[in-house]
Structure formats: C-alpha cells, structure tokens
Design a protein around this motif. Structure first.
Motif, PDB file in Angstrom:
ATOM      1  N   ASN A 154       0.626  -0.777   0.223  1.00  0.00           N
ATOM      2  CA  ASN A 154      -0.375  -0.143  -0.371  1.00  0.00           C
ATOM      3  C   ASN A 154       0.408   1.151   0.248  1.00  0.00           C
ATOM      4  O   ASN A 154       0.618   2.238  -1.179  1.00  0.00           O
ATOM      5  CB  ASN A 154      -1.044   0.204   1.431  1.00  0.00           C
ATOM      6  N   PHE A 155       1.627   1.214   1.130  1.00  0.00           N
ATOM      7  CA  PHE A 155       2.824   2.600   1.073  1.00  0.00           C
ATOM      8  C   PHE A 155       3.150   3.368  -0.008  1.00  0.00           C
ATOM      9  O   PHE A 155       4.080   4.143  -0.756  1.00  0.00           O
ATOM     10  CB  PHE A 155       3.558   2.300   2.207  1.00  0.00           C
ATOM     11  N   LEU A 156       3.744   2.294  -1.156  1.00  0.00           N
ATOM     12  CA  LEU A 156       4.508   1.832  -2.437  1.00  0.00           C
ATOM     13  C   LEU A 156       3.656   2.546  -3.118  1.00  0.00           C
ATOM     14  O   LEU A 156       4.308   2.778  -4.711  1.00  0.00           O
ATOM     15  CB  LEU A 156       5.593   0.792  -2.797  1.00  0.00           C
ATOM     16  N   HIS A 157       2.168   2.451  -3.214  1.00  0.00           N
ATOM     17  CA  HIS A 157       1.835   2.702  -4.134  1.00  0.00           C
ATOM     18  C   HIS A 157       0.436   3.335  -3.533  1.00  0.00           C
ATOM     19  O   HIS A 157      -0.470   3.720  -4.614  1.00  0.00           O
ATOM     20  CB  HIS A 157       0.974   1.665  -4.622  1.00  0.00           C
ATOM     21  N   GLY A 158       1.042   5.110  -3.199  1.00  0.00           N
ATOM     22  CA  GLY A 158      -0.242   6.053  -2.972  1.00  0.00           C
ATOM     23  C   GLY A 158      -1.014   6.014  -2.617  1.00  0.00           C
ATOM     24  O   GLY A 158      -2.617   6.458  -1.894  1.00  0.00           O
ATOM     25  N   LYS A 159      -1.313   4.833  -1.493  1.00  0.00           N
ATOM     26  CA  LYS A 159      -2.533   4.230  -0.387  1.00  0.00           C
ATOM     27  C   LYS A 159      -1.805   3.649   0.864  1.00  0.00           C
ATOM     28  O   LYS A 159      -2.018   3.158   1.406  1.00  0.00           O
ATOM     29  CB  LYS A 159      -2.552   2.579  -0.662  1.00  0.00           C
ATOM     30  N   PRO A 160      -1.331   4.936   1.538  1.00  0.00           N
ATOM     31  CA  PRO A 160      -0.305   5.191   3.263  1.00  0.00           C
ATOM     32  C   PRO A 160      -2.145   4.488   3.989  1.00  0.00           C
ATOM     33  O   PRO A 160      -1.653   5.413   5.232  1.00  0.00           O
ATOM     34  CB  PRO A 160      -0.074   5.996   3.212  1.00  0.00           C
ATOM     35  N   MET A 215      15.098  -0.260   4.913  1.00  0.00           N
ATOM     36  CA  MET A 215      15.331   1.426   5.501  1.00  0.00           C
ATOM     37  C   MET A 215      15.901   1.601   3.705  1.00  0.00           C
ATOM     38  O   MET A 215      16.611   2.018   3.264  1.00  0.00           O
ATOM     39  CB  MET A 215      16.340   0.919   5.905  1.00  0.00           C
ATOM     40  N   SER A 216      15.246   3.033   3.934  1.00  0.00           N
ATOM     41  CA  SER A 216      14.855   3.536   2.572  1.00  0.00           C
ATOM     42  C   SER A 216      14.078   4.876   3.027  1.00  0.00           C
ATOM     43  O   SER A 216      13.101   4.883   4.010  1.00  0.00           O
ATOM     44  CB  SER A 216      15.248   2.929   1.228  1.00  0.00           C
ATOM     45  N   GLY A 217      14.151   6.510   2.402  1.00  0.00           N
ATOM     46  CA  GLY A 217      13.068   7.204   2.216  1.00  0.00           C
ATOM     47  C   GLY A 217      13.484   7.738   3.134  1.00  0.00           C
ATOM     48  O   GLY A 217      13.686   8.001   4.517  1.00  0.00           O
ATOM     49  N   ALA A 218      11.716   8.189   3.725  1.00  0.00           N
ATOM     50  CA  ALA A 218      11.866   8.525   4.953  1.00  0.00           C
ATOM     51  C   ALA A 218      12.023   8.134   6.293  1.00  0.00           C
ATOM     52  O   ALA A 218      12.300   8.855   7.299  1.00  0.00           O
ATOM     53  CB  ALA A 218       9.929   9.153   4.861  1.00  0.00           C
ATOM     54  N   PRO A 222       7.138  -2.911   3.096  1.00  0.00           N
ATOM     55  CA  PRO A 222       7.810  -1.667   2.865  1.00  0.00           C
ATOM     56  C   PRO A 222       7.065  -0.256   2.360  1.00  0.00           C
ATOM     57  O   PRO A 222       5.876   0.271   2.245  1.00  0.00           O
ATOM     58  CB  PRO A 222       7.817  -1.973   0.782  1.00  0.00           C
ATOM     59  N   GLY A 223       7.762   0.865   3.223  1.00  0.00           N
ATOM     60  CA  GLY A 223       6.730   2.174   3.001  1.00  0.00           C
ATOM     61  C   GLY A 223       7.109   2.843   4.268  1.00  0.00           C
ATOM     62  O   GLY A 223       6.146   3.842   4.378  1.00  0.00           O
ATOM     63  N   LEU A 224       6.659   2.045   5.191  1.00  0.00           N
ATOM     64  CA  LEU A 224       6.943   2.600   6.936  1.00  0.00           C
ATOM     65  C   LEU A 224       7.257   3.970   6.566  1.00  0.00           C
ATOM     66  O   LEU A 224       8.774   4.309   5.696  1.00  0.00           O
ATOM     67  CB  LEU A 224       6.776   1.434   7.432  1.00  0.00           C
ATOM     68  N   SER A 225       6.988   4.635   7.581  1.00  0.00           N
ATOM     69  CA  SER A 225       8.146   6.103   7.304  1.00  0.00           C
ATOM     70  C   SER A 225       8.300   6.783   9.140  1.00  0.00           C
ATOM     71  O   SER A 225       8.812   7.784   8.996  1.00  0.00           O
ATOM     72  CB  SER A 225       7.376   6.999   6.828  1.00  0.00           C
ATOM     73  N   SER A 226       7.783   5.691   9.664  1.00  0.00           N
ATOM     74  CA  SER A 226       7.765   6.333  11.451  1.00  0.00           C
ATOM     75  C   SER A 226       7.797   5.066  12.813  1.00  0.00           C
ATOM     76  O   SER A 226       8.170   4.138  11.513  1.00  0.00           O
ATOM     77  CB  SER A 226       6.736   7.597  11.738  1.00  0.00           C
ATOM     78  N   ALA A 227       8.138   5.419  13.107  1.00  0.00           N
ATOM     79  CA  ALA A 227       8.908   4.445  14.401  1.00  0.00           C
ATOM     80  C   ALA A 227       6.929   3.723  14.853  1.00  0.00           C
ATOM     81  O   ALA A 227       7.337   2.517  14.818  1.00  0.00           O
ATOM     82  CB  ALA A 227       9.862   4.873  15.461  1.00  0.00           C
ATOM     83  N   GLU A 228       6.739   4.589  14.643  1.00  0.00           N
ATOM     84  CA  GLU A 228       5.576   4.479  15.759  1.00  0.00           C
ATOM     85  C   GLU A 228       4.589   3.536  14.413  1.00  0.00           C
ATOM     86  O   GLU A 228       3.492   2.185  14.865  1.00  0.00           O
ATOM     87  CB  GLU A 228       4.552   5.507  15.521  1.00  0.00           C
ATOM     88  N   GLN A 229       4.007   3.370  13.321  1.00  0.00           N
ATOM     89  CA  GLN A 229       4.520   2.715  12.006  1.00  0.00           C
ATOM     90  C   GLN A 229       4.733   1.086  12.054  1.00  0.00           C
ATOM     91  O   GLN A 229       4.346   0.518  11.693  1.00  0.00           O
ATOM     92  CB  GLN A 229       4.392   3.314  10.682  1.00  0.00           C
ATOM     93  N   VAL A 230       6.234   1.292  12.397  1.00  0.00           N
ATOM     94  CA  VAL A 230       6.901   0.457  12.653  1.00  0.00           C
ATOM     95  C   VAL A 230       6.767  -0.828  13.820  1.00  0.00           C
ATOM     96  O   VAL A 230       6.142  -1.563  13.061  1.00  0.00           O
ATOM     97  CB  VAL A 230       8.812   0.346  12.277  1.00  0.00           C
ATOM     98  N   SER A 290      16.026  -4.693   5.553  1.00  0.00           N
ATOM     99  CA  SER A 290      16.794  -5.261   4.035  1.00  0.00           C
ATOM    100  C   SER A 290      16.899  -3.727   3.822  1.00  0.00           C
ATOM    101  O   SER A 290      16.037  -2.185   4.262  1.00  0.00           O
ATOM    102  CB  SER A 290      15.681  -5.261   3.263  1.00  0.00           C
ATOM    103  N   VAL A 291      17.727  -3.937   2.666  1.00  0.00           N
ATOM    104  CA  VAL A 291      17.808  -1.793   1.696  1.00  0.00           C
ATOM    105  C   VAL A 291      17.238  -2.033   0.486  1.00  0.00           C
ATOM    106  O   VAL A 291      17.243  -0.671  -0.034  1.00  0.00           O
ATOM    107  CB  VAL A 291      19.274  -1.409   1.950  1.00  0.00           C
ATOM    108  N   GLY A 292      16.223  -2.583   0.091  1.00  0.00           N
ATOM    109  CA  GLY A 292      16.310  -2.634  -1.185  1.00  0.00           C
ATOM    110  C   GLY A 292      16.670  -2.779  -2.788  1.00  0.00           C
ATOM    111  O   GLY A 292      17.868  -2.703  -2.660  1.00  0.00           O
ATOM    112  N   SER A 293      16.481  -1.342  -3.095  1.00  0.00           N
ATOM    113  CA  SER A 293      17.351  -0.872  -4.240  1.00  0.00           C
ATOM    114  C   SER A 293      18.375   0.697  -3.773  1.00  0.00           C
ATOM    115  O   SER A 293      19.689   1.177  -4.861  1.00  0.00           O
ATOM    116  CB  SER A 293      16.834  -0.500  -5.140  1.00  0.00           C
TER     117      SER A 293
END
Length: 273
Positions: free
Chosen positions: A156-162, A209-212, A185-193, A229-232
């Motif tokens: 979801n978070f990588l495709h415009g649906k957070p 681990m990438s992005g925000a 993938p695409g989580l952006s905060s410790a709270e979400q994790v 992981s770190v993806g690309s």
C-alpha cells in the motif's frame, strides 16, 4: 546435508535468534561477493537494482531474468539468498506458487511476493485474491525438502495508499495464510513500524530502510524488527557515484573522482577469494 539445506537452516536460524539482522540487497554476483566479504550473514536480491543493470526500469524483468541472477549470486557466495519475486510474475495463485518453486530450484532459500499488481489502473490486488496468492505460495514451499522462508509484502505505502489499518489487516491475513515473514515497505515512522510488529507478533517483520524512515539497526531491534533490508539503495548509491564521476569528466574535464575510488588492488583482491 547438501549446501542448499545448510543455507536454508542458517537462514531460518537468523530469524529465530534474538535481535535484528541486516539482509543487504546485491544487484549482481559481484556486489554479492563484496557484501559477503564484509561479514553479512544473508543476502536478498533487488528487482530494481538488477533491472537497472540490464538497462531496464523496475518492473522490466521476466522471471527467467530473475532466476538467472539468483543462480549467479548463489554461485558467488556461501550465504543464504532470498529472492525478490515482485508479484510472482503472475496474477493467478497457482502460477505465483510455481515461481517460488522455480526460485528454490535456482538455489534460493527464501523469497518474497507482493500484493502489487504492476498495473497503474489497479495497483493492489483485492484482499481475497492477495491472500489466496500467499496461501498457494505457502503450500508450495512447504513441499520442499528444506525450510524455504516465504515473505509476504503489503505494498500500500509504495502505491499511493498509506493506509496502515488495511496494511496490517493484509499482513495478519498473510500470516494466517502461511507466510513466514511479513513486510510492508514504505513505512515512514517508528510508530508505524511498532504497530506492524505488534500486530503480527510473533511472526518476524522485515523493514525497508530507505526514504523517510531514519532509524538505526539498534533502534529497529528495540522496536522488535527482525530483518532489515535496503532494497535498491545500495545499487542507487553505486549508480549515483558512477553517474557523478562520468558527469565530472563530461562537464568539467577533470578526474577528481578517482581520489575517492576503491583502489584497484583492493577490488581485485576481493574477487580473488
């Protein structure tokens, strides 16, 4: 015990011990070899990184391309290798499951499938179909003579649906369907994790681990994350430096980039062992 079974058991043990571990993402055999020499304990392929090396965009690989890369990486190191199978290169659950079995034949001891369709008009599979795909994949890998770890990804978070609630709903269903590892993938905060980790416990969680998201290995471990992981990101770091060096030559006519390059002797030695 054959080599693949030993790798599979080592990979399983990493997910069962205390604390988090990093599973970096090589894009080819050479980068895999370099990561192995640094002491990492397992590797995971990156679809984007490998696609870029073939002059294609992410999503431009075929299953045979991915499996060829798996075989090359497995041959380059003794480490357990998990494969990024994107959406399984198929919509149908049965075909997706076959992709996992082919990855195992290529030498992988783990693999991920995602609920992203690869289609702009409808980027995420509907809930029931996504779960059916994970269930079929899980049943297929259970037929193998060694423990193959299936990772199920909610995209979801990588495709415009957070939408964290829907993401967690999907991950819990994937766990119930037989997935060994959960990944959003695409989580952006410790709270979400933390919310994801708590929702699917005791299943291990992989975090990208990438992005925000700006957290350390120690912080992620404290949150209960098992795999990082770190993806690309490593591929992009390498391509970024290559591009900047070539740009310097073309635009400035200078070669200062050579001062920060890895020495030839060091690189050559890495690939001798």
């Amino acid at each position: 015990m054959d080599a693949q079974t030993r790798r599979a058991q080592a990979f399983k043990a990493l997910h069962e011990r205390e604390g988090a571990f990093v599973i970096p993402n090589p894009w080819d055999a050479g980068s895999a070899k370099m990561l192995a020499t640094l002491g990492f304990e397992a590797l995971a392929t990156t679809s984007a990184g490998y696609a870029f090396s073939l002059a294609r965009p992410d999503g431009g690989l075929a299953l045979d391309d991915t499996l060829a890369n798996v075989r090359a990486i497995v041959a380059a190191t003794d480490l357990p290798v998990a494969v990024d199978l994107e959406n399984g290169f198929a919509d149908a659950p049965e075909a997706c499951a076959q992709s996992l079995l082919r990855a195992a034949e290529a030498g992988a001891v783990g693999g991920s499938i995602e609920d992203a369709t690869g289609r702009v008009d409808s980027p995420i599979y509907c809930f029931d179909h996504a779960v059916a795909r994970v269930k079929a994949a899980a049943e297929a890998v259970r037929s193998l003579p060694f423990p193959f770890l299936l990772t199920a990804r909610a995209e979801n978070f990588l495709h415009g649906k957070p939408d964290l609630d829907d993401t967690i709903r999907r991950l819990k269903a994937f766990a119930d369907a037989g997935a060994d590892v959960l990944y959003a993938p695409g989580l952006s905060s410790a709270e979400q994790v933390l919310a994801v980790v708590r929702a699917v416990a005791p299943k291990p969680v992989n975090v990208l681990m990438s992005g925000a998201l700006d957290l350390t290995v120690a912080q992620l471990s404290e949150l209960g994350v098992k795999r990082i992981s770190v993806g690309s990101a490593l591929a992009l770091a390498a391509y970024g430096e290559f591009f900047r060096a070539a740009e310097e030559i073309q635009q400035q006519g200078t070669f200062t980039f050579t001062r920060r390059s890895m020495p030839y002797s060091q690189a050559n030695q890495l690939f001798k062992g």
